[in-house]
Design an enzyme around this catalytic site. Structure first.
Site, PDB file in Angstrom:
ATOM      1  N   LYS A   1       0.859  -1.188   0.000  1.00 61.44           N
ATOM      2  CA  LYS A   1       0.000   0.000   0.000  1.00 61.44           C
ATOM      3  C   LYS A   1       0.891   1.233   0.000  1.00 61.44           C
ATOM      4  O   LYS A   1       1.454   1.618   1.029  1.00 61.44           O
ATOM      5  CB  LYS A   1      -0.931   0.045   1.221  1.00 61.44           C
ATOM      6  CG  LYS A   1      -2.004   1.134   1.030  1.00 61.44           C
ATOM      7  CD  LYS A   1      -2.520   1.729   2.285  1.00 61.44           C
ATOM      8  CE  LYS A   1      -1.698   2.863   2.823  1.00 61.44           C
ATOM      9  NZ  LYS A   1      -1.601   4.046   1.947  1.00 61.44           N
TER      10      LYS A   1
ATOM     11  N   CYS B   1      14.247  10.844   6.239  1.00 60.85           N
ATOM     12  CA  CYS B   1      14.185  10.432   7.648  1.00 60.85           C
ATOM     13  C   CYS B   1      15.540  10.533   8.328  1.00 60.85           C
ATOM     14  O   CYS B   1      15.627  10.861   9.502  1.00 60.85           O
ATOM     15  CB  CYS B   1      13.667   9.005   7.732  1.00 60.85           C
ATOM     16  SG  CYS B   1      14.647   7.859   6.759  1.00 60.85           S
TER      17      CYS B   1
END
Ligand code: NAD
Length: 487
Positions: free
Chosen positions: A184, A292
């Site tokens: 997803k 990140c």
């Protein structure tokens, strides 16, 4: 297909299928704020069909029963297919996620393809064997063998910032270990997920081994909650990671979580200011700060702060903010208007917390979602702008006097994803690195994060489990010990 910015179906059970509800959603180029395509918007009913296909492919299909070498042949073909369509894909990635061509080549293709292939080769060479552990005591002759079995159906949920790269970093090891997957992707970057369906089909992967369902939170939650799914590998924000872990706990589902960060760059007194500034500048402006592992807290020896800020200002003044499709651009857009506004809000919070905005400080007025490289000084290490992940081109500078103080400031964080140390004395830099509470540290710009064997492991609020290398690969398997006796 590989240059496609519109799709008619989701990739389920080896085929393109229309969504049950027939809903669609648009894809926007963040550099121009214009719609570049339309994709089907999946919902939990579509997810249900994808999980059923992945379950069938795992329980009855050939994929987990192939040898890892047979899987490796097909998976290398999968990357070959993507590689053959590099040029078309590059344009899609830049238009969808705002990545500069150098990042597309270096990160998405260079490191992404490399890590995918590395995981596949590790699985084929290191795990498809039986390892005797010990012989039995007394007159009984035997051994215990350790084998790795796949986990089963794995749900992969990914964010918007480096979509193709992050999707590949999960698909490679998950599939290499013999799992079947439902991916997803982020609703902001569905194209870099759907294109992997096209690659799976062209490479000849068995139906159901790879399934791709678009959609938002409801689809993600349905994937995590589904009892037919055996594991979740998630990359995204710490808050979502916490929600996912809570939901997964109800079915005792293992999770690997790669989450947010607010990493520190320690600049020692003996550092060459130009080198430190190069690294620092790169570390908060790369992909407009949407990474990140970027180093956005600059913990700088007090005596160097003035020169360091001057050097950063010089570099910031040379930044060409604009559309990454334009060859002169050096920093592209934020992913959305909401993300740009969030960055601007954090800059205002920093000012309200007593910070001085020494560089930048404002969104860039042009079509698309841009914010100027921004540096804030004068806030406490406890300030929100020094503690919370902003995910934009914003750095805070925090002065220190002693190494102990530098370590204390760097470790004063709920996150622990990466870190850096710059200094002439490599021994002292090493000592500091050993004291930072974080999963990886770069000394003087060392590139450990680029080594395919070096795992990313988030400490604290930065995650649970490992990605990349052997530790990352083993997350997608279950060890099984089989003891046998020789008569
Ligand atoms: P996000 O957490 O908002 O969304 C990530 C994905 O989770 C999306 O696909 C989203 O649709 C889905 N999702 C959201 N809520 C969900 C729920 N309740 N259940 C299941 N799925 C849900 O993250 P983002 O804004 O897309 O990405 C930015 C974040 O990702 C930053 O915090 C960044 O640090 C982090 N990140 C971490 C790494 C790493 O390796 N540690 C790498 C890249 C990005």
């Amino acid at each position: 297909m590989f240059d496609s910015t519109s799709y008619d179906g989701l990739f389920v059970d080896g085929d393109w299928v229309a969504t049950r509800a027939g809903r669609t959603t648009t894809v926007t180029n963040p550099a121009t704020a214009t719609v570049i395509g339309t994709v089907p918007e999946g919902d939990p009913a579509d997810l249900d069909a994808a999980v059923a296909a992945a379950r069938r492919a795992y329980d009855e299909g050939p994929w987990p029963r192939l040898s890892s070498r047979e899987r490796a042949t097909l998976l290398h073909r999968f990357v070959d297919v993507l590689d053959a369509h590099r040029r078309e894909l590059a344009a899609v990635i830049t238009a969808e996620s705002g990545a500069l061509p150098a990042l597309v080549e270096g990160t998405h293709f260079g490191i992404g393809f490399g890590r995918f292939r590395h995981a596949v080769d590790l699985a084929a060479t290191q795990l498809d064997s039986v390892t005797p552990l010990r012989t039995g005591p007394g007159s009984v002759l035997g051994a215990t063998a350790l084998v790795y079995r796949p986990r089963g159906v794995v749900g992969l949920i990914t964010p918007f910032n480096f979509p193709l790269y992050l999707n590949l970093c999960k698909l490679g090891p998950a599939l290499a270990m013999g799992n079947t997957v439902v991916l997803k992707p982020s609703p902001l970057t569905p194209l870099e997920g759907l294109v992997l369906g096209a690659a799976a089909a062209e490479a000849g992967l068995p139906p159901g081994a790879v399934n791709v369902v678009t959609g938002g939170v409801a689809v993600g939650e349905a994937l995590v909650a589904d009892p037919r799914v055996d594991m979740i590998s998630f990359t995204g924000s710490s808050r979502t990671g916490s929600d996912i872990m809570g939901l997964a706990a109800r079915s005792l589902k293992p999770v690997v979580l790669e989450l947010g960060g607010k990493s520190a760059l320690v600049v020692r007194e003996d550092a060459a200011v130009a080198d430190a500034a190069d690294l620092a500048y790169h570390s908060f402006t790369l992909h407009a700060g949407q990474g990140c592992v970027l180093l956005t807290r600059h913990v700088v020896h007090r005596r160097l702060v003035g020169d360091f800020l001057d050097a950063l200002a010089e570099r910031a003044a040379r930044t060409v903010v604009g559309d990454p499709a334009d060859a002169t651009t050096t920093m592209g857009p934020l992913i959305s208007a909401a993300q740009r506004d969030r960055v601007a809000e954090y800059v205002a919070i920093g000012a309200a917390e007593g910070g001085e905005i020494v560089i930048g400080g404002k969104p860039v007025e042009r079509p698309g979602y841009f914010h100027a490289p921004t540096v804030i000084r004068g806030v406490s290490p406890k300030a929100r702008v020094a503690q919370e992940e902003i995910f934009g081109p914003v750095a805070v500078v925090l002065p220190f006097d002693t190494d102990d103080e530098a370590v204390a400031i760097a470790n004063d964080s709920r996150f622990g994803l990466s870190g850096g140390v710059v200094g002439a004395d490599a021994g002292k830099a090493w000592e500091i690195a050993r004291r930072l509470n974080t999963g990886s540290v770069r000394i003087n710009g060392g590139g450990t994060a680029l080594d395919a064997d070096a795992p990313i492991t988030g400490w604290g609020a930065s995650g649970i489990g490992a990605e990349h290398g052997l530790p990352g690969l083993l997350e997608f398997g279950r060890p099984q010990s089989i003891a046998f006796r020789v008569r």
